[in-house]
Design a protein around this motif. Structure first.
Motif, PDB file in Angstrom:
ATOM      1  N   HIS A 249       0.838  -1.261   0.007  1.00 34.79           N
ATOM      2  CA  HIS A 249       0.085  -0.231   0.294  1.00 34.79           C
ATOM      3  C   HIS A 249       0.872   1.339  -0.121  1.00 34.79           C
ATOM      4  CE1 HIS A 249      -2.602   3.213   1.535  1.00 34.79           C
ATOM      5  NE2 HIS A 249      -3.407   2.603   0.872  1.00 34.79           N
ATOM      6  N   LEU A 252       2.019   1.854  -3.553  1.00 33.03           N
ATOM      7  CA  LEU A 252       0.837   2.511  -4.100  1.00 33.03           C
ATOM      8  C   LEU A 252       0.828   3.743  -3.925  1.00 33.03           C
ATOM      9  CD1 LEU A 252      -1.151   1.547  -6.209  1.00 33.03           C
ATOM     10  CD2 LEU A 252      -2.772   1.002  -4.381  1.00 33.03           C
ATOM     11  N   TYR A 257       6.044   2.373  -7.373  1.00 32.48           N
ATOM     12  CA  TYR A 257       6.083   0.953  -7.784  1.00 32.48           C
ATOM     13  C   TYR A 257       6.270   1.103  -9.634  1.00 32.48           C
ATOM     14  CZ  TYR A 257       1.115   2.261  -9.255  1.00 32.48           C
ATOM     15  OH  TYR A 257       0.047   2.805  -9.737  1.00 32.48           O
ATOM     16  N   ARG A 273      -4.864  -4.043  -6.917  1.00 35.72           N
ATOM     17  CA  ARG A 273      -4.834  -2.560  -6.382  1.00 35.72           C
ATOM     18  C   ARG A 273      -6.191  -2.110  -5.674  1.00 35.72           C
ATOM     19  NH1 ARG A 273      -4.888   0.799 -11.549  1.00 35.72           N
ATOM     20  NH2 ARG A 273      -7.013  -0.059 -11.241  1.00 35.72           N
ATOM     21  N   MET A 340       5.831  -5.509  -7.731  1.00 31.35           N
ATOM     22  CA  MET A 340       5.578  -4.016  -7.563  1.00 31.35           C
ATOM     23  C   MET A 340       6.968  -3.466  -7.561  1.00 31.35           C
ATOM     24  SD  MET A 340       2.351  -3.501  -5.027  1.00 31.35           S
ATOM     25  CE  MET A 340       2.292  -1.666  -5.275  1.00 31.35           C
TER      26      MET A 340
END
Length: 772
Positions: A249, A252, A257, A273, A340
């Motif tokens: 997270h 993100l 990433y 996601r 990622m």
């Protein structure tokens, strides 16, 4: 000088076939395992099986009486070889004639012998296939969840294990090594087939000397040793998935990433996601969210995620994490995190599954397929996931699921086991003990009076590796060696091949099983066939006689670095993966289509049934970790001086934090009782701050030694933790074991300590010394 190999290493033998035989480390092994140094120790003979033996109650029933005995508790009667073979052949013939071969279970776990011919699993499966087949097991206790899962996501585990980036490449390129569950050198003492050089201690040390930063996420500090300081994150057990999701997270949310990697090499990131940011379920998997579950600081979680993306990083995960309830999820989350970060296929980057599990991972040597005894075709289609054996015996005919399909448990009337010890590997041993009474006949080939042998009906004494000729070869090892017999055969022991040959003759299939060859002729045949096959790989080996005389032959090496998934990264079309999409599957449409609530189509946090965040913790507030032992392989040679010297008052040591010990009045080196609703055992306390508070560690492998073998269970005296672990599938998808999801309580044991009998022969067998 000659050579002898075990799964824990290649060794040199001096004074073979004399009373002065000695075993010493292979001279080119930089960190040899001490386990094999005791292979010729006279103390081992105390637990040897001298002659064929039959359980008294079973034998009386066959002679027209009643079987009032209980497997494991009953006495044994020694008999002549011909009688034992006749009894076993008659039972095999009766069961396959009356119920079909679907009523025969072929048990073996593959670790009995490192030799390529006298490999107990190959021998028993070949024999059972020759007589019409058997019900088999799938996967392993070590890797039940991962073996089922990883082919859907990246590649089969066997391929990944044999392609791990080598240690020298990591020392040169890796800057951050993050490991979940450490890199325990004690586990890497072994490799399937053996090893000529133990690489883990040196590999870690050279990486540390090169300035690599190590972060060990584990409830136990000591499962990583780099020779230098490292960061220890004492996570709450079974919560690693939440930690990884929190890092994902962060990547993100902070736009850290690799979009290009995800687009070119992966599928399904969009679904993952939406789960990460809470679009799917309304809860964002932030670092703060992860902190409440893992017990780790949120800002440190965020910073570690940033560091992974900013530098060349290797993310490693121990097999122990998938031996848990929902054990698929940490491995799946690992793949998502590594994707990622975007360094998969780069030198020193990507992921490992896992460095430290076996010595194989990190080898720089060529992958050369070795000589193998063909097991033949199994006409029986029935199988079970390996950790479902108690369910199979207790619930014949019931349905179980596995990788999207439904199957039925067979009705097993006869078990033939050669190599392995289910009373070590399996969970909830009191439940297994009850299930073990169900079959009509259990036949075992065994070297020692292990718990498995004591719980059989017919026991054939088998030779040890030191008592027979064989061939050493293992994946990604640089040599092949002649394993020459080093000790006289104990008592009336016979090789597995000799036992199965005699049974095959009685059952009329000797030609198919033996193919007209003696054991020595098989060695020559396997080697020469293999030698011809290697010509296609531009590898030339000498003929068998030269090899046997020379003793060891080195393979030519390319010197090229090993980088896992480098070919896939270079050209994902030409080197497509074996997954349904040909790419890394962060979301698997196929798994999602199976409809399993406990294993959906992407990595997610699913609270285990037992962990420190569950209601069970109110009654049993300590999370028990059951790791591999340092002084033996699984339960092998538990009775050797090397293993016995590690025990406390004869019991397996259990680690406990000083604060937890003080609350319970426990002092170092005292005997304690460990218990939950499933069972109880005694252990010897080791009070140490190298373990997180609220966690205890009791290694597996102490031979099962209940006060009394009974349907109700009883106190286990020796420290076998599997009287405590839960017999619960990791999920309906994999059916893997959940041994690491286990809560217990510990108390000081103030009563008189019961005597130990784990390493004693059963009643009716009196010998303790080498026969003259």
């Amino acid at each position: 000088m000659s050579y002898m190999a075990f799964h824990w290493g290649l060794y040199e033998v001096e004074n073979a076939m004399t009373d002065g035989v000695t075993v010493r480390p292979f001279h080119r092994d930089p960190a040899p395992s001490p386990i094999g140094l005791y292979a010729a120790d006279p103390a081992l003979s105390r637990a040897r099986i001298r002659r064929p033996a039959v359980r008294r109650g079973w034998l009386e029933a066959k002679r027209g009486g009643r079987d009032d005995g209980f497997r494991g508790q009953d006495a044994f009667v020694e008999v002549e070889w011909d009688e034992a073979l006749d009894l076993a052949a008659s039972e095999l013939d009766r069961v396959r004639g009356s119920f079909g071969n679907e009523a025969i279970f072929g048990g073996s776990y593959g670790w009995s012998s490192a030799g390529r011919f006298h490999h107990a699993q190959s021998q028993v499966h070949r024999f059972l296939n020759t007589i019409g087949g058997y019900v088999r097991h799938m996967d392993s206790y070590s890797l039940g969840a991962a073996r089922a899962l990883m082919p859907y996501l990246v590649a089969p585990m066997d391929r990944l294990m044999s392609e791990h980036t080598d240690w020298a490449t990591m020392a040169a390129h890796t800057r951050l090594f993050l490991t979940f569950g450490g890199v325990p050198a004690k586990n890497a003492q072994i490799s399937a087939g053996g090893t000529s050089a133990h690489r883990v201690p040196g590999g870690l040390r050279r990486m540390a000397e090169a300035g690599v930063r190590f972060v060990n996420v584990s409830p136990v500090r000591s499962d990583l040793d780099t020779g230098a300081d490292f960061e220890w994150w004492p996570i709450r057990p079974n919560t690693d998935t939440a930690l990884i999701l929190g890092m994902c997270h962060t990547l993100l949310a902070e736009n850290l990433y690799d979009r290009d990697f995800l687009k070119r090499y992966c599928v399904g990131f969009e679904v993952f996601r939406d789960y990460l940011d809470g679009t799917r379920d309304g809860e964002a998997k932030t670092a703060d969210w992860a902190a409440t579950i893992t017990g780790l600081p949120a800002e440190e979680i965020r910073q570690l995620a940033r560091d992974l993306y900013a530098t060349r990083s290797m993310i490693n995960m121990a097999w122990s994490l998938q031996r848990a309830h929902h054990g698929e999820q940490p491995f799946w989350a690992l793949i998502a995190l590594a994707s990622m970060v975007g360094q998969i296929g780069l030198p020193g980057g990507g992921f490992g599954v896992c460095y430290g599990a076996e010595n194989l991972m990190g080898s720089p040597h060529r992958r050369i397929k070795g000589p193998t005894l063909a097991q033949g075709d199994n006409p029986v289609g029935g199988f079970i996931p390996v950790a479902r054996i108690a369910d199979m015996l207790l619930h014949p005919g019931e349905t179980f699921s596995y990788r999207g399909e439904d199957h039925s448990y067979p009705d097993i009337r006869l078990i033939y086991w050669a190599g392995g010890n289910p009373f070590h590997h399996h969970q909830d041993l009191n439940r297994l003990m009850r299930a073990w009474q169900k079959p009509e006949t259990i036949i075992v080939n065994e070297i020692y009076w292990t718990p498995l042998a004591k719980a059989a009906d017919i026991v054939f004494p088998a030779t040890s590796p030191m008592e027979r000729d064989d061939i050493f070869h293992a994946t990604r090892e640089p040599c092949v060696a002649a394993m020459k017999r080093a000790q006289p055969v104990y008592g009336e022991a016979r090789d597995d091949y000799a036992i199965f040959s005699a049974l095959a003759k009685r059952l009329g299939v000797a030609d198919a099983f033996c193919e007209g060859r003696s054991a020595s002729q098989w060695l020559r045949h396997l080697y020469e066939n293999w030698r011809q096959q290697l010509i296609d790989d531009d590898i030339e080996l000498p003929d068998f006689d030269t090899f046997w005389e020379t003793g060891i032959i080195e393979f030519p090496q390319t010197g090229e670095p090993v980088v896992m998934l480098a070919g896939f990264r270079d050209d994902p079309q030409a080197n497509a993966l074996e997954t349904p999409s040909g790419r890394i599957e962060i979301f698997s449409q196929r798994i999602a289509g199976y409809g399993y609530a406990d294993c959906p189509g992407h990595p997610c946090w699913l609270p285990p049934q037992e962990y420190l965040g569950s209601p069970v913790a109110e009654r049993y507030p300590l999370h028990l970790i059951t790791d591999q032992p340092a002084t033996r392989l699984h339960s092998q040679l538990d009775h050797s001086p090397n293993s016995l010297d590690s025990k406390i008052s004869g019991r397996e040591p259990i680690w406990i934090h000083p604060d937890d010990a003080a609350e319970r009045g426990i002092v170092d080196a005292s005997v304690v009782r460990v218990f939950n609703d499933r069972g109880s055992c005694l252990a010897g306390a080791v009070v140490t701050d190298a373990i997180r508070r609220g966690v205890a560690k009791l290694s597996t492998g102490a031979w099962f030694d209940p006060t009394k073998w009974s349907a109700d269970g009883s106190l286990e005296k020796h420290g076998n933790p599997n009287v405590l672990t839960i017999d619960l599938p990791a999920s309906a998808f994999s059916q893997g074991c959940s041994a690491q999801s286990c809560l217990v309580q510990i108390e000081a044991f103030l009563a008189p300590k019961p005597g130990l009998s784990a390493h004693l022969p059963p009643r009716g067998i009196e010998n303790f010394t080498e026969p003259q």
